[in-house]
Design an enzyme around this catalytic site. Structure first.
Site, PDB file in Angstrom:
ATOM      1  N   CYS A 212     -24.524  59.217  20.173  1.00 20.56           N
ATOM      2  CA  CYS A 212     -25.920  58.779  19.816  1.00 20.56           C
ATOM      3  C   CYS A 212     -26.345  59.863  18.843  1.00 20.56           C
ATOM      4  O   CYS A 212     -27.523  59.827  18.274  1.00 20.56           O
ATOM      5  CB  CYS A 212     -26.843  58.322  20.635  1.00 20.56           C
ATOM      6  SG  CYS A 212     -26.181  56.872  21.700  1.00 20.56           S
TER       7      CYS A 212
ATOM      8  N   HIS B  41     -35.854  61.379  20.178  1.00 22.97           N
ATOM      9  CA  HIS B  41     -34.760  60.556  20.278  1.00 22.97           C
ATOM     10  C   HIS B  41     -35.229  59.309  21.351  1.00 22.97           C
ATOM     11  O   HIS B  41     -35.098  58.553  20.832  1.00 22.97           O
ATOM     12  CB  HIS B  41     -33.492  61.240  21.085  1.00 22.97           C
ATOM     13  CG  HIS B  41     -32.223  60.284  21.401  1.00 22.97           C
ATOM     14  ND1 HIS B  41     -31.712  60.127  20.147  1.00 22.97           N
ATOM     15  CD2 HIS B  41     -31.534  60.069  22.553  1.00 22.97           C
ATOM     16  CE1 HIS B  41     -30.675  59.288  20.522  1.00 22.97           C
ATOM     17  NE2 HIS B  41     -30.515  59.313  21.958  1.00 22.97           N
TER      18      HIS B  41
ATOM     19  N   HIS C 242     -32.408  50.804  20.619  1.00 22.90           N
ATOM     20  CA  HIS C 242     -31.470  51.996  20.412  1.00 22.90           C
ATOM     21  C   HIS C 242     -30.018  51.461  19.464  1.00 22.90           C
ATOM     22  O   HIS C 242     -29.457  50.646  20.032  1.00 22.90           O
ATOM     23  CB  HIS C 242     -30.900  52.316  21.855  1.00 22.90           C
ATOM     24  CG  HIS C 242     -30.363  53.851  21.783  1.00 22.90           C
ATOM     25  ND1 HIS C 242     -29.813  54.441  20.534  1.00 22.90           N
ATOM     26  CD2 HIS C 242     -30.108  54.693  22.763  1.00 22.90           C
ATOM     27  CE1 HIS C 242     -29.341  55.541  20.833  1.00 22.90           C
ATOM     28  NE2 HIS C 242     -29.388  55.724  22.105  1.00 22.90           N
TER      29      HIS C 242
END
Length: 430
Positions: A106, A229, A261
């Site tokens: 990610c 994040h 996400h």
């Protein structure tokens, strides 16, 4: 560092303008995007490019078109379509430029931008488009569900009652050019590796903190806006809170409460949105935040629109395996780094069931080939081979000792460690 010459975004809300407006309004609609991923990626890349040609295409992704890739793996379809390498090459072919993938979980977005910046700084390209794209499929959902990381209802980053993430799809592209013309500039980037756990971040956020500080370089973090994040999981948000403590960040926001996400695509989507923040002078707050509560206090922005008071924007992402990436977006380019020379002092390669190594003779220098190095030294790994042409590369064969973490690595990772070992000796702690 390069100039941000173009950016585009696609979310379930629509294009960049529609998505930014939804953020400012505090709306949330994570979901999947309709249409083949390759077609969508091409469309967002062309929107960012605005008709100009490109020298290089870099795809920031975790698993690419995961559903299609899994199907190809099961049927052994030629080329395994859908995988990161295939998707990057196919996208590059459509845009008439070489293409490759950067897959760092990610944190793929900031890592891909860092790779692009290095190509531009080295003069290997003048214009690079970085595309963030990932498809959420059954494979990805099952993985996060197995980790019990999925929220019971909504994603609530940095909220005291948060209980997990929500998966969603975004597609984004940014164009980076090697010039100092007026505009927004990728003024710095940083990357670190926690190397502490397969999926969980380092609890103290030390690695992410170092990545943010590396991205800032000589620029002060005090007074900067930070796009976090912000996955909404207990461990991630606490680690981030520790990472940013004491940096003097003026405000923190996060966007996954709105879009979910999107894995390796999230960093590029957040960079495109950060560019809009600097362009419009407005900052969307954290959607889903009602009662802030983390391991350390953060200057979190509440849901809704806020005036931008910071001169620059920091962005941070973290991924499985402990990989961290950060970017600094500023209105002024960073000072040019002094040129650095290099010389090749050793080289190694794996051959059949063994290895070959070259070392420079005293006082010798070499280009990026083995020309100028000494005679080749050949050796073989001990232990049984993994196949007819590939050694097993056990810990005892490579490190001459048993290592409890060795079983976590696939053969490609073991090969990298083996090559690095052959190029030693290394400084203590390597």
């Amino acid at each position: 560092m390069p100039r941000l010459a173009g950016h585009a975004l696609l979310t379930p809300f629509g294009d960049l303008d529609a998505s930014f407006a939804a953020l400012l309004a505090g709306r949330s609609a994570p979901g999947e995007l309709a249409g083949p991923l390759l077609d969508l990626a091409e469309g967002v890349a062309r929107a960012a490019l605005g008709g100009v040609p490109v020298d290089l295409v870099i795809l920031a992704t975790t698993k690419g078109d995961a559903g299609r890739w899994c199907a190809g793996l099961l049927t052994e379809e030629a080329g395994y379509p859908g995988g990161p390498a295939w998707l990057a090459a196919a996208l590059g072919e459509r845009l008439a430029a070489p293409g490759f993938a950067v897959s760092g979980a990610c944190a793929s977005g900031p890592l891909a931008c860092g790779v692009a910046a290095r190509w531009l700084r080295a003069g290997r390209a003048r214009r690079v488009v970085v595309v963030g794209a990932d498809r959420i499929g059954d494979f990805v959902r099952a993985g996060f569900a197995a980790l019990r990381a999925i929220a019971s209802e909504a994603c609530r980053p940095f909220d005291a009652g948060r209980d997990g993430l929500v998966l969603g799809e975004t597609l984004a592209a940014v164009v980076l050019e090697a010039d100092d013309a007026p505009g927004l500039h990728l003024a710095g980037w940083g990357a670190t590796l926690d190397a502490c756990h397969l999926t969980a971040p380092a609890r103290d956020g030390a690695g992410l903190r170092r990545a943010v500080q590396a991205a800032a370089g000589g620029a002060p973090t005090a007074g900067a806006l930070l796009v976090a994040h912000g996955t909404g999981t207990r461990f991630n948000d606490d680690a981030e809170a520790h990472a940013y403590a004491g940096l003097g960040i003026s405000a923190v926001t996060a966007f996954k409460g709105a879009f979910g996400h999107s894995l390796g695509a999230c960093g590029i989507a957040e960079l495109a949105l950060a560019a809009e923040i600097l362009r419009q002078g407005r900052v969307p707050g954290v959607i889903g935040l009602s009662s802030p509560g983390c391991a350390a206090p953060l200057p979190l922005l509440s849901t809704g629109a806020h005036a931008l008071t910071a001169p620059r924007v920091l962005l941070a992402n973290a991924g499985f395996g402990g990989v961290n990436g950060a970017l600094l977006l500023d209105r002024a380019p960073a000072p040019a780094a002094p040129p650095r020379g290099a010389r090749l002092v050793a080289a190694a390669e794996l051959v059949e069931a063994g290895w070959r190594r070259w070392r420079a003779t005293t006082g010798a220098t070499a280009a990026v080939t083995t020309t100028g190095l000494g005679a080749a030294e050949d050796g073989r790994w001990s232990g049984p081979p993994a196949s007819e042409a590939v050694p097993l590369l056990s810990a005892r064969a490579v490190l001459d000792r048993v290592d409890a973490t060795w079983g976590r690595m696939d053969l490609a990772c073991r090969a990298l460690v083996a090559l690095g070992t052959l190029l030693g000796p290394h400084p203590s702690g390597t």
